[in-house]
Write an enzyme that holds these catalytic residues in place. Structure first.
Site, PDB file in Angstrom:
ATOM      1  N   LEU A   1      10.590 -20.215  -5.338  1.00 25.01           N
ATOM      2  CA  LEU A   1       9.587 -19.481  -4.556  1.00 25.01           C
ATOM      3  C   LEU A   1       8.168 -19.776  -5.031  1.00 25.01           C
ATOM      4  O   LEU A   1       7.904 -19.832  -6.232  1.00 25.01           O
ATOM      5  CB  LEU A   1       9.858 -17.973  -4.703  1.00 25.01           C
TER       6      LEU A   1
ATOM      7  N   ASP B   1       0.832  -1.209   0.000  1.00 22.68           N
ATOM      8  CA  ASP B   1       0.000   0.000   0.000  1.00 22.68           C
ATOM      9  C   ASP B   1       0.865   1.258   0.000  1.00 22.68           C
ATOM     10  O   ASP B   1       1.983   1.258   0.511  1.00 22.68           O
ATOM     11  CB  ASP B   1      -0.916  -0.039   1.232  1.00 22.68           C
TER      12      ASP B   1
ATOM     13  N   HIS C   1       2.216   3.202  -9.121  1.00 31.75           N
ATOM     14  CA  HIS C   1       1.980   1.767  -9.371  1.00 31.75           C
ATOM     15  C   HIS C   1       3.117   1.155 -10.194  1.00 31.75           C
ATOM     16  O   HIS C   1       3.498   0.005  -9.978  1.00 31.75           O
ATOM     17  CB  HIS C   1       0.634   1.562 -10.068  1.00 31.75           C
TER      18      HIS C   1
END
Ligand code: IPE
Ligand code: IPE
Ligand code: MG
Length: 244
Positions: free
Chosen positions: A135, A24, A41
Site C-alpha cells: 500500500l 473527522d 484521537h
C-alpha cells in the site's frame, strides 16, 4: 473480511485506486462517552491502522489521510500536544511495523512547522519504506491545501527567477510536480466521516474530479463495512471528467 471480498467479487465492484479520507469526529466520539477529546484521537489512530489494512486487502492501492491541518494549531495547547505526541508514537509504531506490513509511507504538509523529533521520525519512516511494494500510504500532517499551493508557487517562482523554467513551461503537470503529492495519482474517492460536508482545506487541487462520499459515522466507529458502503456508492456514480 471474507464476506467483504465475496461481496466485491459478486457485485463486480470497481475498486477506487486512490482513496482520500478526512478522518473527522474523534472529539464528538469522546464527548459522547464523557471522555477527554484526546481519547477520541487515540481511538481514531487505532481505526486508521485497521482501515489501511482492510482497504489494501480490498484492493485499494493508495490511501491518503488527513491527520492534522494547518488550522488545527488553533485548538487548545493540551489537545495540540496530545495530537503531536500521538502522531510521534504512531510514526514510531509505523517504523517498527514497516518491514512486516510492506507499506510505502509518505508525509505531506509543511514539515518546517513541526517539532524536529517528529521530522526525524518522518525522515526515518520515509527512508526505510521507500521501496516497499505494498500500500502507498500518505499522511497529511500540518497540511493545508492553500499552503501547499503557496509553497509550490514559491518554488516555481524561484526556478523562473533562476531561468530554469520559462513562464510558458508552467503546465498543470509541472505544477503537480511541485506539490507535496508529486507522483501520486489524483484520488478517485474522498470519504469524510462525522456528517460534515466540506473540504477543510484538504487537497483542493487534487480533488478536482474526485467523487465525494459523506457519512455520519464518527471516525473511531468507521469499519470495513462502512468502507464497503463507500465503495458501493462510488460504483453508482458516473464519472464524466467534463465529457458527456
Ligand atoms: C478529527 O476529529 C481529527 C483531527 C482534526 C485531528 P476532530 O478532533 O475534528 O473531532 P470533532 O470534529 O471535534 O468531533
Ligand atoms: C479537518 O477536520 C482536519 C482533519 C481531519 C485532520 P477539522 O475538524 O479540523 O475541520 P473543521 O474545523 O470541522 O472544518
Ligand atoms: Mg472535526
Amino acid at each position: 473480511m471474507e464476506h467483504i471480498l465475496t461481496a466485491i467479487k459478486e457485485e463486480k465492484l470497481n475498486i477506487p485506486k486512490h482513496v482520500a479520507i478526512i478522518m473527522d469526529g474523534n472529539g464528538r466520539w469522546a464527548k459522547k462517552r464523557n471522555m477527554p477529546r484526546k481519547y477520541g484521537h487515540i481511538q481514531g489512530a487505532k481505526t486508521v491502522e485497521q482501515i489501511i489494512e482492510d482497504g489494501y486487502k480490498m484492493g485499494i492501492e493508495y490511501i491518503t489521510v488527513y491527520a492534522f491541518s494547518t488550522e488545527n494549531w488553533k485548538r487548545s495547547e493540551d489537545e495540540v500536544s496530545a495530537l503531536m505526541k500521538l502522531l510521534q508514537n504512531y510514526l514510531i509504531d509505523c517504523i517498527e511495523r514497516s518491514t512486516k506490513n510492506n507499506m510505502q509511507v509518505r508525509i505531506i504538509g509543511d514539515k518546517s512547522g513541526l517539532d524536529s523529533k517528529i521530522v526525524a521520525k518522518i525522515e526515518e519512516l520515509e527512508k526505510i519504506t521507500q521501496s516497499a511494494s505494498g500500500l502507498k500510504f500518505t499522511i497529511a500532517i500540518n497540511y493545508g491545501g492553500r499552503d501547499e499551493i503557496r509553497r509550490a508557487v514559491k518554488k516555481i517562482a524561484k526556478e523562473v527567477e533562476a531561468k530554469h523554467i520559462e513562464p510558458e513551461e508552467i503546465t498543470e503537470d509541472l505544477i503537480n510536480d511541485y506539490l507535496d503529492t508529486a507522483g501520486l495519482p489524483d484520488p478517485d474517492l474522498l470519504i469524510r466521516t462525522s456528517g460534515e460536508e466540506r473540504l477543510s482545506n484538504y487537497l483542493p487541487w487534487q480533488l478536482a474530479y474526485t467523487e465525494f462520499y459523506f457519512t455520519d459515522v464518527l471516525w473511531p466507529d468507521f469499519t470495513k463495512e462502512d468502507l464497503l458502503t463507500a465503495i458501493r456508492y462510488y460504483n453508482g456514480r458516473e464519472r464524466r471528467f467534463g465529457g458527456v
